[in-house]
Design an enzyme around this catalytic site. Sequence first.
Site, mmCIF file in Angstrom:
data_model
loop_
_atom_site.group_PDB
_atom_site.id
_atom_site.type_symbol
_atom_site.label_atom_id
_atom_site.label_comp_id
_atom_site.label_asym_id
_atom_site.label_seq_id
_atom_site.Cartn_x
_atom_site.Cartn_y
_atom_site.Cartn_z
ATOM 1 N N HIS A 243 0.800 -1.255 -0.004
ATOM 2 C CA HIS A 243 0.050 -0.120 -0.046
ATOM 3 C C HIS A 243 0.886 1.313 -0.236
ATOM 4 O O HIS A 243 2.093 1.235 0.647
ATOM 5 C CB HIS A 243 -0.902 0.083 1.114
ATOM 6 C CG HIS A 243 -2.121 0.839 1.286
ATOM 7 N ND1 HIS A 243 -1.997 2.449 1.465
ATOM 8 C CD2 HIS A 243 -3.410 0.803 0.557
ATOM 9 C CE1 HIS A 243 -3.223 2.942 1.267
ATOM 10 N NE2 HIS A 243 -3.932 1.995 0.670
ATOM 11 N N GLU A 302 -7.860 -5.256 -0.474
ATOM 12 C CA GLU A 302 -8.288 -6.177 -1.623
ATOM 13 C C GLU A 302 -8.246 -7.654 -1.567
ATOM 14 O O GLU A 302 -8.981 -8.421 -2.157
ATOM 15 C CB GLU A 302 -7.480 -5.884 -2.835
ATOM 16 C CG GLU A 302 -7.499 -4.424 -3.363
ATOM 17 C CD GLU A 302 -8.868 -4.027 -3.830
ATOM 18 O OE1 GLU A 302 -10.008 -3.994 -3.110
ATOM 19 O OE2 GLU A 302 -8.690 -3.002 -4.827
HETATM 20 N N1 ACO Z 1 4.125 -7.432 -4.648
HETATM 21 C C1 ACO Z 1 5.117 -7.388 -5.062
HETATM 22 N N2 ACO Z 1 6.234 -6.373 -4.782
HETATM 23 C C2 ACO Z 1 5.602 -5.171 -4.319
HETATM 24 C C3 ACO Z 1 4.159 -5.159 -4.100
HETATM 25 C C4 ACO Z 1 3.557 -6.102 -4.352
HETATM 26 N N3 ACO Z 1 2.136 -6.368 -4.127
HETATM 27 N N4 ACO Z 1 3.859 -3.838 -3.817
HETATM 28 C C5 ACO Z 1 5.124 -3.106 -3.881
HETATM 29 N N5 ACO Z 1 6.193 -3.995 -4.049
HETATM 30 C C6 ACO Z 1 7.437 -3.667 -4.419
HETATM 31 C C7 ACO Z 1 7.843 -2.851 -5.628
HETATM 32 O O1 ACO Z 1 8.125 -3.900 -6.521
HETATM 33 C C8 ACO Z 1 9.015 -1.970 -5.278
HETATM 34 O O2 ACO Z 1 10.166 -3.064 -4.970
HETATM 35 P P1 ACO Z 1 11.581 -2.164 -5.834
HETATM 36 O O3 ACO Z 1 11.766 -1.139 -4.768
HETATM 37 O O4 ACO Z 1 12.520 -3.395 -5.588
HETATM 38 O O5 ACO Z 1 11.317 -1.881 -6.869
HETATM 39 C C9 ACO Z 1 8.526 -1.581 -3.735
HETATM 40 O O6 ACO Z 1 7.833 -2.731 -3.245
HETATM 41 C C10 ACO Z 1 7.980 -0.371 -3.614
HETATM 42 O O7 ACO Z 1 6.888 -0.270 -4.594
HETATM 43 P P2 ACO Z 1 6.157 0.937 -5.154
HETATM 44 O O8 ACO Z 1 5.554 0.743 -6.433
HETATM 45 O O9 ACO Z 1 7.069 1.982 -5.076
HETATM 46 O O10 ACO Z 1 4.935 1.296 -3.927
HETATM 47 P P3 ACO Z 1 3.696 2.023 -4.066
HETATM 48 O O11 ACO Z 1 3.231 2.597 -3.065
HETATM 49 O O12 ACO Z 1 3.563 2.880 -5.439
HETATM 50 O O13 ACO Z 1 2.616 0.865 -4.518
HETATM 51 C C11 ACO Z 1 0.680 -0.296 -4.711
HETATM 52 C C12 ACO Z 1 1.550 0.582 -3.658
HETATM 53 C C13 ACO Z 1 0.461 0.069 -6.067
HETATM 54 C C14 ACO Z 1 -0.630 -0.769 -3.882
HETATM 55 C C15 ACO Z 1 1.778 -1.664 -4.832
HETATM 56 O O14 ACO Z 1 1.891 -2.287 -3.099
HETATM 57 C C16 ACO Z 1 1.039 -2.721 -5.470
HETATM 58 O O15 ACO Z 1 1.053 -2.846 -6.696
HETATM 59 N N6 ACO Z 1 0.076 -3.708 -5.039
HETATM 60 C C17 ACO Z 1 -0.337 -4.732 -5.712
HETATM 61 C C18 ACO Z 1 -1.665 -4.110 -6.201
HETATM 62 C C19 ACO Z 1 -2.756 -4.028 -5.088
HETATM 63 O O16 ACO Z 1 -2.983 -4.727 -4.429
HETATM 64 N N7 ACO Z 1 -3.442 -2.935 -5.337
HETATM 65 C C20 ACO Z 1 -4.595 -2.656 -4.356
HETATM 66 C C21 ACO Z 1 -4.173 -1.521 -3.461
HETATM 67 S S1 ACO Z 1 -5.140 -1.040 -2.283
HETATM 68 C C22 ACO Z 1 -6.330 -0.019 -2.819
HETATM 69 O O17 ACO Z 1 -6.116 0.902 -3.770
HETATM 70 C C23 ACO Z 1 -7.866 -0.007 -2.868
#
Ligand code: ACO
Length: 360
Positions: A243, A302
Amino acid sequence: MKSGLEDVVAAETVLSDVDGKNGRLIVRGVSLDDLVTSSRYEDVLELLFDGFFPMRGSVQPALGAARQEVFAHVAQTDPALVALPPVEGMRALLARLDDGDDLAAALRLVAAPSVFTTALLRLKAGLSPIAPDAGLPHAADVLRMMTGTMPSMQQVSALDRYLVTVADHGLNASTFAARVVASTQAGLTSSVLAALSALKGPLHGGAPGPVLDMLDAAATPANAPAWLESALANGERLMGFGHRVYRVRDPRADALKGAVRVLAGSGAIDPARLALAEAVEAAALDLLKRKKPDRPLDTNVEFYTALLLEALGFSREAFTCVFAMGRVGGWIAHAREQALDGRLIRPMSVYVGPMPQVAA
Ligand code: ACO
């Protein structure tokens, strides 16, 4: 410059507070834990709309009447619209509503995702849409419009808990989109359309469908660790985890896990399905901890949404629409707050392209 605008404060709001460090959500002074134990969706609407619209008495009858009003648009649904993914068909129907800014317009917009989604799901299945019953509570009528039969008390309270849990959540991507549009004084329908379009993406409200795809692919608890490891190795994100704001477990995950357990207790969820989900969750948390030690990644809203909506009979392609059924209340309240108190939102960009050639 942070391209995701993380840590940038872009609004003052009285609506909700997301405490990412401590895993707490407050909606207008009420903690999520208290909100979900005693509220129906109508109660949360009253809480969110208070001060932004002239609220007189219970919102339930007016919301019932609004469901009936918007149902008139279902008659104009053509086959091309029915063929679209439900969230796009629902968005197209919603775009036909007037761009008002009063309580009547707001309630039509609250009703629209529920009425249009249930009608579209039936049309897709070759069935006739079912007209709303204005006398029923909102969650009960949503399930009745979808299935044609009166839902059980457990089903109604599970859907209510879901709609209440997701009703508002700070300045998330869809709510920000709603506020940007509202800041131009464009009206509530335009704001909700912008928000809905933002919600659709898999990084935001599009995640729960893929959560079920992940459970199907993992197939058994024993297979979960290996499947997740290979998905992560292939550069995939594990849906339902991570998140932007929470650095601990999303409190909404537990609110929904509670509802899922109640449904499982009543036989609405196969115990093997719940066991698989719990095994996938445990394996994913373990893996993310090992592979991303610098970034705390925990279960988000989710993950258990997917199980709950599946148990209520929603098809996975409609999950984002059900999210919109709840979040629409928050979008409207934020749009009103922005339109009433805010200024035009117009940030700056930094130009990094080429400069015109200067003649020698
Ligand atoms: N699985 C694997 N790796 C992840 C995940 C995940 N679910 N979430 C973040 N990471 C990793 C990224 O790959 C990144 O790694 P890196 O630094 O080695 O490249 C690091 O964690 C940071 O990720 P960001 O993309 O900078 O984090 P951000 O805050 O932008 O992401 C998000 C938040 C989009 C929700 C992300 O965690 C994600 O894609 N989750 C999966 C999709 C999801 O469940 N979405 C629903 C969110 S809740 C809502 O919106 C209602």
